[in-house]
Design a protein around this motif. Structure first.
Motif, PDB file in Angstrom:
ATOM      1  N   GLU A  88       0.814  -1.222   0.000  1.00  0.00           N
ATOM      2  CA  GLU A  88       0.000   0.000   0.000  1.00  0.00           C
ATOM      3  C   GLU A  88       0.842   1.265   0.000  1.00  0.00           C
ATOM      4  OE1 GLU A  88      -0.584  -0.053   4.885  1.00  0.00           O
ATOM      5  OE2 GLU A  88      -2.318   0.169   3.568  1.00  0.00           O
ATOM      6  N   TYR A  89       2.157   1.101  -0.039  1.00  0.00           N
ATOM      7  CA  TYR A  89       3.046   2.247   0.036  1.00  0.00           C
ATOM      8  C   TYR A  89       3.582   2.628  -1.340  1.00  0.00           C
ATOM      9  CZ  TYR A  89       3.092   1.282   5.044  1.00  0.00           C
ATOM     10  OH  TYR A  89       2.720   1.071   6.335  1.00  0.00           O
ATOM     11  N   SER A  90       3.607   3.923  -1.601  1.00  0.00           N
ATOM     12  CA  SER A  90       4.194   4.422  -2.844  1.00  0.00           C
ATOM     13  C   SER A  90       5.692   4.585  -2.646  1.00  0.00           C
ATOM     14  CB  SER A  90       3.574   5.771  -3.224  1.00  0.00           C
ATOM     15  OG  SER A  90       4.260   6.337  -4.325  1.00  0.00           O
ATOM     16  N   MET A  91       6.477   3.894  -3.466  1.00  0.00           N
ATOM     17  CA  MET A  91       7.938   3.954  -3.366  1.00  0.00           C
ATOM     18  C   MET A  91       8.534   5.076  -4.219  1.00  0.00           C
ATOM     19  SD  MET A  91       9.009   1.460  -1.302  1.00  0.00           S
ATOM     20  CE  MET A  91       7.644   1.962  -0.257  1.00  0.00           C
ATOM     21  N   GLY A  92       7.690   5.753  -4.973  1.00  0.00           N
ATOM     22  CA  GLY A  92       8.194   6.820  -5.832  1.00  0.00           C
ATOM     23  C   GLY A  92       9.017   6.263  -6.984  1.00  0.00           C
ATOM     24  N   ASN A  93       9.918   7.092  -7.509  1.00  0.00           N
ATOM     25  CA  ASN A  93      10.775   6.647  -8.617  1.00  0.00           C
ATOM     26  C   ASN A  93      12.249   6.883  -8.310  1.00  0.00           C
ATOM     27  OD1 ASN A  93      10.762   9.442  -8.845  1.00  0.00           O
ATOM     28  ND2 ASN A  93      10.828   9.419 -11.070  1.00  0.00           N
ATOM     29  N   VAL A  94      12.629   6.671  -7.040  1.00  0.00           N
ATOM     30  CA  VAL A  94      14.030   6.788  -6.648  1.00  0.00           C
ATOM     31  C   VAL A  94      14.687   5.415  -6.687  1.00  0.00           C
ATOM     32  CG1 VAL A  94      13.828   8.871  -5.252  1.00  0.00           C
ATOM     33  CG2 VAL A  94      13.306   6.668  -4.225  1.00  0.00           C
ATOM     34  N   TYR A  95      15.869   5.363  -7.285  1.00  0.00           N
ATOM     35  CA  TYR A  95      16.631   4.119  -7.407  1.00  0.00           C
ATOM     36  C   TYR A  95      18.082   4.422  -7.032  1.00  0.00           C
ATOM     37  CZ  TYR A  95      12.707   2.572 -10.348  1.00  0.00           C
ATOM     38  OH  TYR A  95      11.463   2.247 -10.835  1.00  0.00           O
ATOM     39  N   THR A  96      18.792   3.422  -6.583  1.00  0.00           N
ATOM     40  CA  THR A  96      20.210   3.636  -6.329  1.00  0.00           C
ATOM     41  C   THR A  96      20.954   3.727  -7.656  1.00  0.00           C
ATOM     42  OG1 THR A  96      20.937   1.326  -6.334  1.00  0.00           O
ATOM     43  CG2 THR A  96      19.952   2.157  -4.297  1.00  0.00           C
ATOM     44  N   ILE A  97      22.214   4.089  -7.582  1.00  0.00           N
ATOM     45  CA  ILE A  97      23.042   4.216  -8.787  1.00  0.00           C
ATOM     46  C   ILE A  97      23.181   2.879  -9.511  1.00  0.00           C
ATOM     47  CG2 ILE A  97      25.258   3.762  -7.648  1.00  0.00           C
ATOM     48  CD1 ILE A  97      26.422   6.069  -9.326  1.00  0.00           C
ATOM     49  N   TYR A  98      23.008   1.778  -8.781  1.00  0.00           N
ATOM     50  CA  TYR A  98      23.143   0.453  -9.388  1.00  0.00           C
ATOM     51  C   TYR A  98      22.061   0.188 -10.429  1.00  0.00           C
ATOM     52  CZ  TYR A  98      26.439  -0.393  -5.629  1.00  0.00           C
ATOM     53  OH  TYR A  98      27.507  -0.308  -4.776  1.00  0.00           O
ATOM     54  N   TYR A  99      20.920   0.830 -10.280  1.00  0.00           N
ATOM     55  CA  TYR A  99      19.847   0.672 -11.266  1.00  0.00           C
ATOM     56  C   TYR A  99      20.333   1.094 -12.652  1.00  0.00           C
ATOM     57  CZ  TYR A  99      15.511   1.843 -13.784  1.00  0.00           C
ATOM     58  OH  TYR A  99      14.512   1.953 -14.728  1.00  0.00           O
ATOM     59  N   SER A 100      20.988   2.242 -12.718  1.00  0.00           N
ATOM     60  CA  SER A 100      21.505   2.741 -14.003  1.00  0.00           C
ATOM     61  C   SER A 100      22.574   1.812 -14.555  1.00  0.00           C
ATOM     62  CB  SER A 100      22.072   4.150 -13.823  1.00  0.00           C
ATOM     63  OG  SER A 100      21.070   5.053 -13.422  1.00  0.00           O
ATOM     64  N   PHE A 101      23.481   1.354 -13.668  1.00  0.00           N
ATOM     65  CA  PHE A 101      24.551   0.464 -14.120  1.00  0.00           C
ATOM     66  C   PHE A 101      23.984  -0.816 -14.730  1.00  0.00           C
ATOM     67  CE2 PHE A 101      27.594   2.100 -10.571  1.00  0.00           C
ATOM     68  CZ  PHE A 101      27.653   3.323 -11.210  1.00  0.00           C
ATOM     69  N   ILE A 102      23.063  -1.439 -14.004  1.00  0.00           N
ATOM     70  CA  ILE A 102      22.523  -2.728 -14.434  1.00  0.00           C
ATOM     71  C   ILE A 102      21.648  -2.563 -15.670  1.00  0.00           C
ATOM     72  CG2 ILE A 102      21.075  -4.676 -13.752  1.00  0.00           C
ATOM     73  CD1 ILE A 102      21.961  -4.116 -10.842  1.00  0.00           C
ATOM     74  N   LYS A 103      20.849  -1.501 -15.701  1.00  0.00           N
ATOM     75  CA  LYS A 103      19.965  -1.271 -16.844  1.00  0.00           C
ATOM     76  C   LYS A 103      20.762  -1.015 -18.113  1.00  0.00           C
ATOM     77  CE  LYS A 103      15.930   1.437 -18.274  1.00  0.00           C
ATOM     78  NZ  LYS A 103      15.141   0.231 -18.587  1.00  0.00           N
ATOM     79  N   ASP A 104      21.897  -0.329 -17.987  1.00  0.00           N
ATOM     80  CA  ASP A 104      22.718   0.005 -19.161  1.00  0.00           C
ATOM     81  C   ASP A 104      23.654  -1.120 -19.580  1.00  0.00           C
ATOM     82  OD1 ASP A 104      21.653   2.516 -19.534  1.00  0.00           O
ATOM     83  OD2 ASP A 104      23.190   3.541 -18.372  1.00  0.00           O
ATOM     84  N   PHE A 105      24.297  -1.752 -18.615  1.00  0.00           N
ATOM     85  CA  PHE A 105      25.395  -2.658 -18.940  1.00  0.00           C
ATOM     86  C   PHE A 105      25.252  -4.069 -18.369  1.00  0.00           C
ATOM     87  CE2 PHE A 105      27.106   1.704 -18.274  1.00  0.00           C
ATOM     88  CZ  PHE A 105      27.341   2.010 -19.591  1.00  0.00           C
ATOM     89  N   GLY A 106      24.237  -4.312 -17.557  1.00  0.00           N
ATOM     90  CA  GLY A 106      24.134  -5.606 -16.903  1.00  0.00           C
ATOM     91  C   GLY A 106      25.014  -5.655 -15.667  1.00  0.00           C
TER      92      GLY A 106
END
Length: 202
Positions: A88-106
């Motif tokens: 029931e909680y909104s987590m927003g759209n904040v991600y750690t820096i690892y999100y960008s790393f993994i999304k871009d390069f695995g």
């Protein structure tokens, strides 16, 4: 990190009140836990990398800057940061820096990107204690290190480090820092003398 979360949670409560039934401790838990929870949701969701461009999330600042200057439409985009819910909680759209790393390069490039951050920060940190640098250069190095440390700290919430370090903004910041240092060392040396004595008393 806790102080930042307390400040953000207090601001939210003062702005919107408690009408939604979420307590003050709930807000703190959300601000501290949302980046990890959102990263976990992304990792569990499926395969990666999933970015359309090389370094789309990690190097977004320099890519969009080049796109705007060179009129490359593919380089002008909005970051892929979906808003998520956890129960029931909104987590927003904040991600750690690892999100960008993994999304871009695995996962394979994560250690390399983190290593670059660590090496740069450690190198600047050691320079801050160097006895071979002049007083002017030392203060400029300390200011630069504080800039890098700030980006690393806020990388818990986003890809702040690479957004700011590999970007036109860093060049602008460096120019301002040099001009600031040169001006005050030449025209107001007493200012730095007082600051130094103040820190020596702490």
């Amino acid at each position: 990190m806790t102080i930042v979360a307390l400040g953000l949670a207090s601001f939210q409560l003062l702005s919107f009140g408690r009408s939604d039934g979420i307590s003050f401790l709930d807000y703190i838990a959300i601000y501290l836990g949302a980046p990890i929870a959102n990263l976990d949701t992304f990792i569990v969701s499926g395969s990666y990398p999933t970015s359309d461009l090389f370094g789309q999330m990690t190097f977004s600042s320099i890519i969009t800057y080049i796109g705007a200057k060179c009129h490359v439409s593919d380089f002008s985009y909005v970051l892929d940061l979906p808003f998520l819910m956890r129960g029931e909680y909104s987590m927003g759209n904040v991600y750690t820096i690892y999100y960008s790393f993994i999304k871009d390069f695995g996962l394979i490039f994560v250690p390399l990107l983190v290593a670059f951050m660590a090496v740069l920060a450690q190198w600047l940190y050691r320079l801050c204690f160097s006895t071979s640098l002049s007083e002017t250069k030392l203060i400029l190095i300390v200011l630069l290190y504080s800039f890098v440390a700030y980006q690393i700290f806020f990388s818990f919430f986003s890809c702040k480090f690479y957004e700011e370090i590999i970007s036109p903004g860093l060049v602008t910041t460096a120019i301002y820092v040099v001009l600031f240092g040169q001006f005050f060392f030449k025209f107001a040396p007493w200012f730095f003398d007082r600051v130094k004595r103040l820190f020596l008393r702490l």
